[in-house]
Each structure stands twice: as C-alpha cells, then as structure tokens.
Design a protein around this motif. Structure first.
Motif, mmCIF file in Angstrom:
data_model
loop_
_atom_site.group_PDB
_atom_site.id
_atom_site.type_symbol
_atom_site.label_atom_id
_atom_site.label_comp_id
_atom_site.label_asym_id
_atom_site.label_seq_id
_atom_site.Cartn_x
_atom_site.Cartn_y
_atom_site.Cartn_z
ATOM 1 N N ASP A 252 0.829 -1.209 0.000
ATOM 2 C CA ASP A 252 0.000 0.000 0.000
ATOM 3 C C ASP A 252 0.860 1.254 0.000
ATOM 4 O O ASP A 252 0.539 2.237 -0.677
ATOM 5 C CB ASP A 252 -0.930 0.003 1.220
ATOM 6 C CG ASP A 252 -2.021 -1.061 1.136
ATOM 7 O OD1 ASP A 252 -2.272 -1.561 0.020
ATOM 8 O OD2 ASP A 252 -2.613 -1.388 2.186
ATOM 9 N N GLU A 253 1.954 1.224 0.791
ATOM 10 C CA GLU A 253 2.820 2.401 0.874
ATOM 11 C C GLU A 253 3.413 2.747 -0.488
ATOM 12 O O GLU A 253 3.402 3.902 -0.927
ATOM 13 C CB GLU A 253 3.960 2.152 1.876
ATOM 14 C CG GLU A 253 3.517 2.040 3.317
ATOM 15 C CD GLU A 253 3.187 0.609 3.713
ATOM 16 O OE1 GLU A 253 3.075 0.350 4.914
ATOM 17 O OE2 GLU A 253 3.036 -0.265 2.819
ATOM 18 N N ALA A 254 3.927 1.722 -1.167
ATOM 19 C CA ALA A 254 4.561 1.956 -2.460
ATOM 20 C C ALA A 254 3.545 2.390 -3.507
ATOM 21 O O ALA A 254 3.773 3.350 -4.263
ATOM 22 C CB ALA A 254 5.291 0.696 -2.919
ATOM 23 N N GLN A 255 2.413 1.704 -3.567
ATOM 24 C CA GLN A 255 1.405 2.043 -4.563
ATOM 25 C C GLN A 255 0.854 3.453 -4.356
ATOM 26 O O GLN A 255 0.580 4.180 -5.317
ATOM 27 C CB GLN A 255 0.272 1.008 -4.531
ATOM 28 C CG GLN A 255 0.676 -0.359 -5.068
ATOM 29 C CD GLN A 255 1.029 -0.320 -6.536
ATOM 30 O OE1 GLN A 255 0.201 0.069 -7.373
ATOM 31 N NE2 GLN A 255 2.246 -0.723 -6.881
ATOM 32 N N SER A 256 0.707 3.858 -3.102
ATOM 33 C CA SER A 256 0.238 5.215 -2.811
ATOM 34 C C SER A 256 1.249 6.248 -3.307
ATOM 35 O O SER A 256 0.881 7.278 -3.888
ATOM 36 C CB SER A 256 0.013 5.377 -1.306
ATOM 37 O OG SER A 256 -0.360 6.709 -0.987
ATOM 38 N N LEU A 257 2.526 5.974 -3.085
ATOM 39 C CA LEU A 257 3.559 6.914 -3.526
ATOM 40 C C LEU A 257 3.608 6.985 -5.050
ATOM 41 O O LEU A 257 3.713 8.084 -5.621
ATOM 42 C CB LEU A 257 4.920 6.498 -2.977
ATOM 43 C CG LEU A 257 6.091 7.399 -3.386
ATOM 44 C CD1 LEU A 257 5.878 8.822 -2.883
ATOM 45 C CD2 LEU A 257 7.418 6.840 -2.882
ATOM 46 N N PHE A 258 3.522 5.843 -5.723
ATOM 47 C CA PHE A 258 3.527 5.859 -7.183
ATOM 48 C C PHE A 258 2.380 6.722 -7.717
ATOM 49 O O PHE A 258 2.553 7.502 -8.663
ATOM 50 C CB PHE A 258 3.415 4.437 -7.738
ATOM 51 C CG PHE A 258 4.676 3.632 -7.626
ATOM 52 C CD1 PHE A 258 5.889 4.149 -8.069
ATOM 53 C CD2 PHE A 258 4.669 2.360 -7.078
ATOM 54 C CE1 PHE A 258 7.062 3.414 -7.963
ATOM 55 C CE2 PHE A 258 5.830 1.617 -6.969
ATOM 56 C CZ PHE A 258 7.031 2.145 -7.410
ATOM 57 N N GLU A 259 1.208 6.597 -7.114
ATOM 58 C CA GLU A 259 0.059 7.387 -7.539
ATOM 59 C C GLU A 259 0.332 8.880 -7.357
ATOM 60 O O GLU A 259 0.039 9.692 -8.232
ATOM 61 C CB GLU A 259 -1.182 6.976 -6.751
ATOM 62 C CG GLU A 259 -2.430 7.749 -7.158
ATOM 63 C CD GLU A 259 -3.660 7.312 -6.380
ATOM 64 O OE1 GLU A 259 -4.742 7.852 -6.657
ATOM 65 O OE2 GLU A 259 -3.538 6.463 -5.471
ATOM 66 N N GLN A 260 0.903 9.248 -6.210
ATOM 67 C CA GLN A 260 1.215 10.662 -5.949
ATOM 68 C C GLN A 260 2.195 11.220 -6.962
ATOM 69 O O GLN A 260 2.129 12.405 -7.313
ATOM 70 C CB GLN A 260 1.811 10.795 -4.550
ATOM 71 C CG GLN A 260 0.877 10.504 -3.395
ATOM 72 C CD GLN A 260 1.597 10.490 -2.075
ATOM 73 O OE1 GLN A 260 2.595 11.191 -1.868
ATOM 74 N NE2 GLN A 260 1.129 9.677 -1.143
ATOM 75 N N LEU A 261 3.096 10.386 -7.452
ATOM 76 C CA LEU A 261 4.146 10.839 -8.361
ATOM 77 C C LEU A 261 3.748 10.757 -9.833
ATOM 78 O O LEU A 261 4.552 11.025 -10.723
ATOM 79 C CB LEU A 261 5.423 10.040 -8.118
ATOM 80 C CG LEU A 261 6.068 10.230 -6.743
ATOM 81 C CD1 LEU A 261 7.321 9.371 -6.605
ATOM 82 C CD2 LEU A 261 6.416 11.698 -6.488
ATOM 83 N N GLY A 262 2.505 10.375 -10.097
ATOM 84 C CA GLY A 262 2.005 10.402 -11.470
ATOM 85 C C GLY A 262 2.028 9.100 -12.218
ATOM 86 O O GLY A 262 1.770 9.070 -13.426
ATOM 87 N N PHE A 263 2.317 7.993 -11.520
ATOM 88 C CA PHE A 263 2.267 6.683 -12.168
ATOM 89 C C PHE A 263 0.857 6.112 -12.088
ATOM 90 O O PHE A 263 0.078 6.477 -11.194
ATOM 91 C CB PHE A 263 3.238 5.714 -11.491
ATOM 92 C CG PHE A 263 4.690 6.088 -11.649
ATOM 93 C CD1 PHE A 263 5.426 5.607 -12.727
ATOM 94 C CD2 PHE A 263 5.310 6.918 -10.739
ATOM 95 C CE1 PHE A 263 6.766 5.944 -12.872
ATOM 96 C CE2 PHE A 263 6.646 7.261 -10.868
ATOM 97 C CZ PHE A 263 7.368 6.781 -11.954
ATOM 98 N N GLY A 264 0.553 5.174 -12.991
ATOM 99 C CA GLY A 264 -0.714 4.469 -12.936
ATOM 100 C C GLY A 264 -0.598 3.221 -12.088
ATOM 101 O O GLY A 264 0.512 2.790 -11.738
ATOM 102 N N PRO A 265 -1.725 2.607 -11.725
ATOM 103 C CA PRO A 265 -1.698 1.407 -10.862
ATOM 104 C C PRO A 265 -1.145 0.199 -11.592
ATOM 105 O O PRO A 265 -1.121 0.139 -12.819
ATOM 106 C CB PRO A 265 -3.179 1.207 -10.504
ATOM 107 C CG PRO A 265 -3.920 1.805 -11.674
ATOM 108 C CD PRO A 265 -3.097 2.983 -12.106
ATOM 109 N N ALA A 266 -0.696 -0.764 -10.798
ATOM 110 C CA ALA A 266 -0.160 -2.005 -11.358
ATOM 111 C C ALA A 266 -1.254 -2.780 -12.065
ATOM 112 O O ALA A 266 -2.414 -2.664 -11.724
ATOM 113 C CB ALA A 266 0.446 -2.839 -10.249
#
Length: 275
Positions: A261-275
C-alpha cells in the motif's frame, strides 16, 4: 546523452513518511484480554542490496528505499543506479553486480530473463503514460503530435527531442508517432527520459516526449500535453530480483514491497498508474 546516477542510501525515511509507516505497523489493543497486545517484533531481514532502476523511477525509488529500510533496519542499500532500461539490461547481462532490476518495460526485462539471470518471475508494479513536454505556458501552442512537425509563429519547425528507439520511452514515442502518421525528425535521441526532460526544461528544445511522472517531477519547469492512447503505448513497469544475489531474501522482499500500500500510494502521488 547517457546519464547514470548512482547513490548510496543511508539513514531513515523522512519523518512524516516514517511516522505513517510506524503507525501502520503498530499493534492494536487485545480486546479479548482488555490489555495491550505485544508490539510487533522487529524485522529479522538482513542484507545489502544494489538496485538498477529505470531513470523515470528515481524520485520514487529514492523514497521507497528509505521506507523499506525503516521497515527492515537490517537491510542497507549499497547503491541505486538510474538509467535507460536498455542500458541497465546490457550492464546486467554483461555481469554488473545487481540484486534487483526495475525496468520501464517488459521487453528489456525479457532480455535479462532470457540469459537466465532472474531469481523469480518479474512483477508488474506500475504503469505510466507519455506526454508532450513543452515550456510553461506552451508558447508554440502545441496540442497534438502533429503540431511537432508544423512551423511555429516564427515559421520555424519546433526543436524536438525524444528517447532512442531501444529505450522504453523511445519505443512508445515511435509507436504513437507512427500511429498518427507523424514523420518527426528529432534533433536528438537520448538514452534515457531524464535527458529529454533536461533539454526541454533548459530551453535546449521546444518539446520532448516523456512520461507524465517526469512532467510532475519537473516542479513546473515543463508543462505536459496529453496524448490520446499513450497509456497503452507506454506499457508497464516490472521488477525482479536477480539470480546470484548475496542477499536473496532481501532482494525478493524489496521487489514484493513495490506492491505494498505504501509503495502504490507513492507511485500514484508521483504520477504513475496502478499495477
């Protein structure tokens, strides 16, 4: 340009992020006995890791390695290398001592897998999309890929830079340009997306094709123009631990951490899409 950044990660995560992680790891009170539950034991995971990751992942991985160390104090990161995925794959195949590889596409990960260098199957952990990066305010009024080959107000063609075809962002750019029948002749083809961003942000180019996450990390130095269908063209980010690692358990745990959850939340904040 071929830009490789190697950093040694030491110390703890930023205070706010660390506190959030610690709060998430705290044990809840034991309702059955009315007393407090025992605190969760400290991680027994140990090891030293060297990670090679796509250039576009640099802001995320610099934070995630610190967060991972907070969860697993016995693990240290000897180095992080950020560059074009094709360059990193070539280095790994050539014998570079790497524990974990994170690629911006599946093609370059497949090259490493074909050499029998993966310790486990790669995992998709994020997606992205391409945008046209332009100067703030979009002075040339670029709105589509076709505008990249149209003369501007001064009668001159825009100066455009892209990633080289063997680099994931370059392959995606080529796919989108061919789809829209745009015969672009870029002034340069860079070996990683960071180099493209740098040229546009330094006014060495009028436009460049980069990931949405790179537009966001520019802190306003460039503006991003959406490209229809660019998510499908950009593909997926994948990660895998490498065979022969001196810290195989830590390498697998770090790869698995990308889906937390921590990593996926950060990716979202930085403009990446979900896995």
């Amino acid at each position: 340009m071929n830009t490789t950044t190697t950093r040694t990660i030491r110390g703890l995560a930023a205070a706010g992020f660390a506190l959030a992680l610690l709060a998430g790891c705290a044990s809840a009170p034991d309702a059955s006995t009315g007393g407090d539950a025992e605190p969760a034991p400290a991680s027994e995971l140990t090891g030293t890791l060297t990670v090679s990751a796509a250039a576009s992942l640099q802001p995320a991985f610099e934070q995630l390695t610190a967060a991972f160390q907070e969860l697993h104090p016995g693990v240290t990161f000897e180095g992080l290398t950020f560059d074009g995925s094709s360059t990193l794959a070539t280095q790994i195949i050539g014998g570079a001592p790497v524990d974990v590889f994170a690629s911006a596409d599946e093609n370059n990960m497949d090259k490493v897998a074909e050499e029998g260098l993966l310790a486990s199957d790669p995992v998709i952990f994020a997606t992205s999309s391409l945008q046209i990066a332009v100067a703030p305010g979009n002075p040339l009024g670029i709105e589509t890929l076709a505008d990249l080959v149209k003369p501007g107000p001064d009668g001159e063609l825009p100066i455009v830079v892209v990633c080289a075809p063997e680099v994931p962002c370059g392959a995606a750019s080529q796919q989108l340009l061919e789809r829209d029948d745009v015969a672009l002749e870029p002034v340069s083809e860079e070996q990683n997306v960071t180099a493209v961003l740098t040229k546009v942000s330094n006014d060495e180019a009028d436009a460049g094709l980069i990931y949405r996450s790179d537009v966001l990390r520019s802190d306003g130095a460039v503006e991003g123009i959406e490209i229809e269908g660019s998510i499908e063209a950009a593909g997926s980010y994948v990660i895998a631990p490498l065979a022969g690692s001196g810290s195989p358990d830590a390498a697998q745990a770090f790869a698995d951490f990308m889906l937390s959850d921590e990593a996926q939340s950060l990716f979202e904040q930085l403009g990446f899409g979900p896995a």
